[in-house]
Design an enzyme around this catalytic site. Structure first.
Site, PDB file in Angstrom:
ATOM      1  N   HIS A   1      13.488  82.348  54.377  1.00  0.00           N
ATOM      2  CA  HIS A   1      13.476  81.035  54.743  1.00  0.00           C
ATOM      3  C   HIS A   1      14.569  80.202  53.783  1.00  0.00           C
ATOM      4  O   HIS A   1      14.463  79.139  53.537  1.00  0.00           O
ATOM      5  CB  HIS A   1      11.884  80.254  54.418  1.00  0.00           C
ATOM      6  CG  HIS A   1      10.761  80.925  55.061  1.00  0.00           C
ATOM      7  ND1 HIS A   1      10.714  81.016  56.496  1.00  0.00           N
ATOM      8  CD2 HIS A   1      10.140  81.998  54.721  1.00  0.00           C
ATOM      9  CE1 HIS A   1       9.628  81.778  56.514  1.00  0.00           C
ATOM     10  NE2 HIS A   1       9.451  82.382  55.575  1.00  0.00           N
TER      11      HIS A   1
ATOM     12  N   SER B   1      41.806  73.887  50.136  1.00  0.00           N
ATOM     13  CA  SER B   1      41.738  72.602  50.565  1.00  0.00           C
ATOM     14  C   SER B   1      43.140  71.761  50.329  1.00  0.00           C
ATOM     15  O   SER B   1      43.541  71.910  49.325  1.00  0.00           O
ATOM     16  CB  SER B   1      40.433  71.807  50.095  1.00  0.00           C
ATOM     17  OG  SER B   1      40.540  70.270  50.232  1.00  0.00           O
TER      18      SER B   1
END
Length: 482
Positions: free
Chosen positions: A156, A286
């Site tokens: 999870h 980036s």
């Protein structure tokens, strides 16, 4: 008009390998049509069609590879007759005039279009399978290298029991092995449409051989043999059943699922700074944030894997709406989805190969994260050790519960480090196990049989699965996506 003035699919212009792009090129498609016409003529002559001369066969054979000029001429002819196959029959006849009268003898358009597609499906799988084999092989080497390195497991996306980096890799590898099985099965199952005539009844060939059923069957078998297939589908309409496309695109879509899951895990691990895909020395992450090391290859895998899965829907929907012996609403979509699926799968595998060939692991980051979570996981071990030294389990449980909540408060509310072990060391009640705490907190004791499972899986299961493909491993010349 140059290529810069019109849309070019990035599948071929930016990403896919030259061999896969070439396979689905117009030149290869039309050359394959000529190969089919030549072999049909060879088989018909062998079975007694006297109109087919040696000179005709020589000319057909000499011009199986179509030229750019001939493609241009066929395009002009198609604008007149509005039929792609007949335009190429016309141009092939101009190139091989001695055969002009016997090209396409007894055949329907699907003799070349469908048989060619089946050849492309087979050859496309032959391009993909070696790449998948090498992805599995290199990822297996990675699994063995890191089979003993403990790492925090996640369920999870919450901290869970420890595993190892290598054991986690076996989960990826196992799914890739299933993909290899599925691709090989699809490849081995492929046959040809063969020589079936306009609605699959072979009526035109029965007429050509003056009612001789045996010769019609021999013609079908001989053409299949000449083209390197084991068999032809026994029953067809005008086309081969479009369920064949479903059978081929299903394992490609399933591969897309596997690739997406793997690449997503890599992206999450990159965020955790535990593992990264290769990052080139001069690569820019980036345009604005110079420090960034974006997982762009894994993101590409995820992006294209979604497209790969969607191609399967084209195949199922097309197969389900075919009317009787055929309908033409399959043609345009198959021109898009079949090459698209193979080009996309090729790109996904090339990028996967690049990523698994250079995965970077950061053990110190992994160690620090384990240290932050392991004290909570070790509480049961500490309780058991206390009981073995005469302690009361219920009292011990309450003592450690209180300390655990205090440590959790420091982590969650104050942003501090997990200090549970320090609290235990400073609590007189736990003095009987103080000297054993380091041993009780050894991460390697929390991974169960992960190292042994990994080693057995790679050395037995993977080795057995890759045995038939040994000659494909570490082949030179694979185009690695960048």
């Amino acid at each position: 008009m140059s290529n810069n003035d019109s849309y070019q699919t990035p599948l071929s212009s930016r990403y896919a390998s030259k061999e896969m792009s070439s396979l689905f090129s117009m030149k290869n498609r039309y050359s394959t049509w000529r190969k089919l016409w030549y072999n049909l003529a060879v088989a018909e002559k062998e079975l007694g069609i006297t109109q087919i001369t040696d000179e005709a066969l020589e000319q057909l054979k000499a011009h199986q590879e179509i030229t750019d000029d001939e493609i241009a001429e066929a395009t002009k002819q198609e604008a007149i007759v509005r039929h792609d196959v007949m335009s190429h029959v016309h141009v092939y006849g101009l190139t091989a005039p001695a055969a002009a009268g016997i090209i396409h003898l007894g055949a329907t358009s699907c003799f070349v279009t469908d048989n060619a597609d089946l050849i492309f499906l087979r050859d496309g799988l032959d391009i993909l399978i070696p790449k998948l084999v090498n992805v599995i092989d290199r990822l297996s080497q990675f699994a063995l290298k890191y089979k003993d390195l403990p790492v925090l497991g996640w369920t999870h996306f919450q901290p869970a029991q420890l595993t190892t980096v290598g054991k986690r890799a076996t989960l990826w590898i196992q799914e890739l092995l299933w993909d290899l099985r599925n691709l090989q099965r699809a490849r081995d199952d492929l046959g040809l449409r063969g020589v079936k005539g306009t609605t699959g009844t072979q009526a035109s060939f029965l007429s050509l051989f003056e009612g001789n059923h045996d010769k019609v069957e021999q013609l079908d078998e001989r053409v299949v043999e000449l083209l390197g297939f084991d068999y032809a589908y026994p029953c067809t309409g005008q086309t081969y059943s479009r369920k064949i496309d479903v059978d081929v695109l299903a394992p490609l879509a399933s591969l897309g699922c596997t690739a997406h899951k793997f690449a997503t895990d890599v992206r999450l691990l990159a965020n955790l700074k535990e593992m990264e895909e290769p990052f080139e020395k001069s690569q820019i992450g980036s345009s604005a944030m110079a420090y960034k090391r974006n997982p762009m290859r894994s993101e590409r895998i995820c992006s294209l894997s979604r497209h790969l899965q969607s191609c399967f829907q084209d195949a199922t929907q097309t197969a389900s709406v075919q009317w009787f012996e055929r309908t033409l609403d399959d043609s345009a979509i198959r021109r898009v989805s079949l090459p698209g699926a193979f080009l996309t799968a090729d790109i996904v595998l090339s990028t996967l190969l690049n990523v698994v060939s250079g995965l970077v692991v950061y053990p110190k980051v992994i160690e620090r994260r384990i240290a932050a979570e392991l004290p909570f996981m070790a509480t049961e071990n500490i309780i058991m050790a206390m009981v073995q030294r005469g302690g009361d389990r219920q009292q011990c449980h309450e003592e450690i519960r209180v300390l655990s909540h205090q440590a959790a408060q420091v982590v969650k509310e104050q942003g501090g480090d997990n200090d549970l072990i320090e609290r235990i060391k400073n609590t007189p009640y736990f003095k009987p196990v103080h000297d054993d705490l380091d041993k009780l907190l050894d991460p390697s004791t929390f991974v169960g049989r992960a190292p042994e499972q990994t080693e057995k899986f790679v050395n037995k299961t993977v080795a057995k699965a890759l045995e038939p493909y040994k000659k494909m491993i570490n082949q030179e010349g694979f185009q690695l996506a960048v």
